[in-house]
Design a protein around this motif. Structure first.
Motif, PDB file in Angstrom:
ATOM      1  N   TYR A  24       0.908  -1.585   0.095  1.00 15.11           N
ATOM      2  CA  TYR A  24       0.228   0.200  -0.051  1.00 15.11           C
ATOM      3  C   TYR A  24       0.686   1.426  -0.062  1.00 15.11           C
ATOM      4  O   TYR A  24       1.608   0.956   0.894  1.00 15.11           O
ATOM      5  CB  TYR A  24      -1.160   0.013   1.279  1.00 15.11           C
ATOM      6  CG  TYR A  24      -2.024  -1.254   1.287  1.00 15.11           C
ATOM      7  CD1 TYR A  24      -3.851  -0.269   1.288  1.00 15.11           C
ATOM      8  CD2 TYR A  24      -1.881  -2.503   1.684  1.00 15.11           C
ATOM      9  CE1 TYR A  24      -4.017  -0.877   1.026  1.00 15.11           C
ATOM     10  CE2 TYR A  24      -2.856  -3.245   1.068  1.00 15.11           C
ATOM     11  CZ  TYR A  24      -4.655  -2.855   1.235  1.00 15.11           C
ATOM     12  OH  TYR A  24      -5.021  -3.871   1.193  1.00 15.11           O
ATOM     13  N   GLY A  25       0.404   2.453  -0.639  1.00 16.49           N
ATOM     14  CA  GLY A  25       0.871   3.418  -1.040  1.00 16.49           C
ATOM     15  C   GLY A  25       0.130   4.494   0.168  1.00 16.49           C
ATOM     16  O   GLY A  25      -0.957   4.123   0.110  1.00 16.49           O
ATOM     17  N   VAL A  26       1.204   4.936   1.252  1.00  9.41           N
ATOM     18  CA  VAL A  26       0.539   5.399   2.043  1.00  9.41           C
ATOM     19  C   VAL A  26       0.727   7.122   3.118  1.00  9.41           C
ATOM     20  O   VAL A  26       2.166   7.320   2.664  1.00  9.41           O
ATOM     21  CB  VAL A  26       0.752   5.122   3.766  1.00  9.41           C
ATOM     22  CG1 VAL A  26       0.054   5.781   4.772  1.00  9.41           C
ATOM     23  CG2 VAL A  26       0.125   3.777   3.897  1.00  9.41           C
ATOM     24  N   THR A  27      -0.203   7.693   3.103  1.00 10.51           N
ATOM     25  CA  THR A  27       0.258   9.021   2.831  1.00 10.51           C
ATOM     26  C   THR A  27       0.020   9.540   4.400  1.00 10.51           C
ATOM     27  O   THR A  27      -1.546   9.131   4.513  1.00 10.51           O
ATOM     28  CB  THR A  27      -0.295  10.223   1.826  1.00 10.51           C
ATOM     29  OG1 THR A  27       0.100  10.132   0.871  1.00 10.51           O
ATOM     30  CG2 THR A  27      -0.451  11.818   2.008  1.00 10.51           C
ATOM     31  N   ARG A  28       0.061  10.028   5.426  1.00 13.82           N
ATOM     32  CA  ARG A  28       0.245  10.970   6.636  1.00 13.82           C
ATOM     33  C   ARG A  28       0.632  12.227   5.963  1.00 13.82           C
ATOM     34  O   ARG A  28       1.923  12.719   6.084  1.00 13.82           O
ATOM     35  CB  ARG A  28       0.884   9.533   7.994  1.00 13.82           C
ATOM     36  CG  ARG A  28       0.736  10.432   8.645  1.00 13.82           C
ATOM     37  CD  ARG A  28       1.946  10.116  10.283  1.00 13.82           C
ATOM     38  NE  ARG A  28       2.278  11.171  11.047  1.00 13.82           N
ATOM     39  CZ  ARG A  28       3.197  11.100  11.650  1.00 13.82           C
ATOM     40  NH1 ARG A  28       3.894  10.362  11.926  1.00 13.82           N
ATOM     41  NH2 ARG A  28       3.729  11.922  12.536  1.00 13.82           N
ATOM     42  N   ILE A  29      -0.696  12.801   7.210  1.00 16.71           N
ATOM     43  CA  ILE A  29      -0.507  14.357   7.262  1.00 16.71           C
ATOM     44  C   ILE A  29      -1.158  14.446   8.876  1.00 16.71           C
ATOM     45  O   ILE A  29      -2.268  14.168   9.073  1.00 16.71           O
ATOM     46  CB  ILE A  29      -1.859  15.185   6.315  1.00 16.71           C
ATOM     47  CG1 ILE A  29      -1.083  14.860   4.867  1.00 16.71           C
ATOM     48  CG2 ILE A  29      -1.603  17.137   6.373  1.00 16.71           C
ATOM     49  CD1 ILE A  29      -2.369  15.012   4.024  1.00 16.71           C
ATOM     50  N   ASP A  30      -0.529  15.916   8.953  1.00 15.63           N
ATOM     51  CA  ASP A  30      -0.204  16.227  10.565  1.00 15.63           C
ATOM     52  C   ASP A  30      -0.986  17.847  10.814  1.00 15.63           C
ATOM     53  O   ASP A  30      -0.395  18.014   9.316  1.00 15.63           O
ATOM     54  CB  ASP A  30       1.101  16.342  12.105  1.00 15.63           C
ATOM     55  CG  ASP A  30       0.960  14.522  11.892  1.00 15.63           C
ATOM     56  OD1 ASP A  30       1.383  13.424  10.960  1.00 15.63           O
ATOM     57  OD2 ASP A  30       2.728  14.320  12.886  1.00 15.63           O
ATOM     58  N   SER A  36      -4.040  16.161  15.324  1.00 11.07           N
ATOM     59  CA  SER A  36      -4.809  16.121  14.284  1.00 11.07           C
ATOM     60  C   SER A  36      -4.016  14.861  13.173  1.00 11.07           C
ATOM     61  O   SER A  36      -3.054  15.787  13.081  1.00 11.07           O
ATOM     62  CB  SER A  36      -5.383  16.891  13.805  1.00 11.07           C
ATOM     63  OG  SER A  36      -6.429  17.672  14.537  1.00 11.07           O
ATOM     64  N   PHE A  37      -4.453  13.951  12.674  1.00 12.91           N
ATOM     65  CA  PHE A  37      -3.742  13.418  11.502  1.00 12.91           C
ATOM     66  C   PHE A  37      -4.570  13.094  11.032  1.00 12.91           C
ATOM     67  O   PHE A  37      -5.758  12.164  10.588  1.00 12.91           O
ATOM     68  CB  PHE A  37      -3.443  11.922  11.606  1.00 12.91           C
ATOM     69  CG  PHE A  37      -2.597  12.590  13.471  1.00 12.91           C
ATOM     70  CD1 PHE A  37      -0.948  12.703  13.370  1.00 12.91           C
ATOM     71  CD2 PHE A  37      -2.794  12.571  14.807  1.00 12.91           C
ATOM     72  CE1 PHE A  37      -0.123  12.530  14.663  1.00 12.91           C
ATOM     73  CE2 PHE A  37      -1.989  12.717  15.985  1.00 12.91           C
ATOM     74  CZ  PHE A  37      -0.481  13.180  15.650  1.00 12.91           C
ATOM     75  N   LYS A  38      -4.274  13.109   9.264  1.00 17.34           N
ATOM     76  CA  LYS A  38      -5.057  12.405   7.985  1.00 17.34           C
ATOM     77  C   LYS A  38      -3.963  11.353   7.607  1.00 17.34           C
ATOM     78  O   LYS A  38      -2.875  11.607   7.090  1.00 17.34           O
ATOM     79  CB  LYS A  38      -5.585  13.467   7.606  1.00 17.34           C
ATOM     80  CG  LYS A  38      -5.800  13.421   5.905  1.00 17.34           C
ATOM     81  CD  LYS A  38      -6.939  12.901   5.461  1.00 17.34           C
ATOM     82  CE  LYS A  38      -7.397  12.875   4.200  1.00 17.34           C
ATOM     83  NZ  LYS A  38      -8.357  12.207   4.503  1.00 17.34           N
ATOM     84  N   VAL A  39      -4.963  10.261   7.593  1.00 11.64           N
ATOM     85  CA  VAL A  39      -4.235   8.776   6.876  1.00 11.64           C
ATOM     86  C   VAL A  39      -5.247   8.545   5.808  1.00 11.64           C
ATOM     87  O   VAL A  39      -5.889   8.478   5.808  1.00 11.64           O
ATOM     88  CB  VAL A  39      -3.911   7.240   8.221  1.00 11.64           C
ATOM     89  CG1 VAL A  39      -3.084   6.682   7.447  1.00 11.64           C
ATOM     90  CG2 VAL A  39      -3.165   8.090   9.041  1.00 11.64           C
ATOM     91  N   TYR A  40      -4.297   8.227   4.353  1.00 12.30           N
ATOM     92  CA  TYR A  40      -4.992   7.392   3.319  1.00 12.30           C
ATOM     93  C   TYR A  40      -3.816   6.772   2.724  1.00 12.30           C
ATOM     94  O   TYR A  40      -2.740   6.822   2.582  1.00 12.30           O
ATOM     95  CB  TYR A  40      -5.118   8.396   2.323  1.00 12.30           C
ATOM     96  CG  TYR A  40      -5.665   7.769   0.921  1.00 12.30           C
ATOM     97  CD1 TYR A  40      -7.359   7.606   1.459  1.00 12.30           C
ATOM     98  CD2 TYR A  40      -5.261   7.822   0.225  1.00 12.30           C
ATOM     99  CE1 TYR A  40      -7.375   6.902   0.718  1.00 12.30           C
ATOM    100  CE2 TYR A  40      -5.567   7.309  -1.039  1.00 12.30           C
ATOM    101  CZ  TYR A  40      -6.972   6.753  -0.894  1.00 12.30           C
ATOM    102  OH  TYR A  40      -7.463   6.279  -2.764  1.00 12.30           O
TER     103      TYR A  40
END
Length: 85
Positions: A24-30, A36-40
């Motif tokens: 899987y390719g994963v993007t994490r943004i804080d 707060s965290f966004k994970v896709y």
């Protein structure tokens, strides 16, 4: 290990993980100074994906899956392995 600890194992920005025998390719943004965290995550060469937001408040932590069951997101967070390639 809690869900926040698992999220923090992901690199900020883009990385690759292994989950259920697939990559899987994963993007994490804080956001908000790490509150707060966004994970896709998107299956490479497939159709599966994981999408979530995670919020830390002064009194609690909240997992908010994006249009998928909570159990799917928790299973992903508890079972991915970061790849070093």
């Amino acid at each position: 290990m809690g869900l926040l600890d698992k999220i923090k194992q992901l690199y900020i920005g883009y990385s690759k993980v292994s989950y259920n025998g697939k990559k899987y390719g994963v993007t994490r943004i804080d956001f908000n100074q790490g509150k707060s965290f966004k994970v896709y995550a998107e299956e490479l060469g497939g159709t599966d994906f994981i999408s979530l937001n995670y919020y830390v408040t002064s009194s609690s932590e909240k997992l908010k899956p994006c249009e998928m069951p909570n159990e799917k997101v928790v299973h992903f967070l508890n079972n991915f392995k970061v790849l070093n390639d």
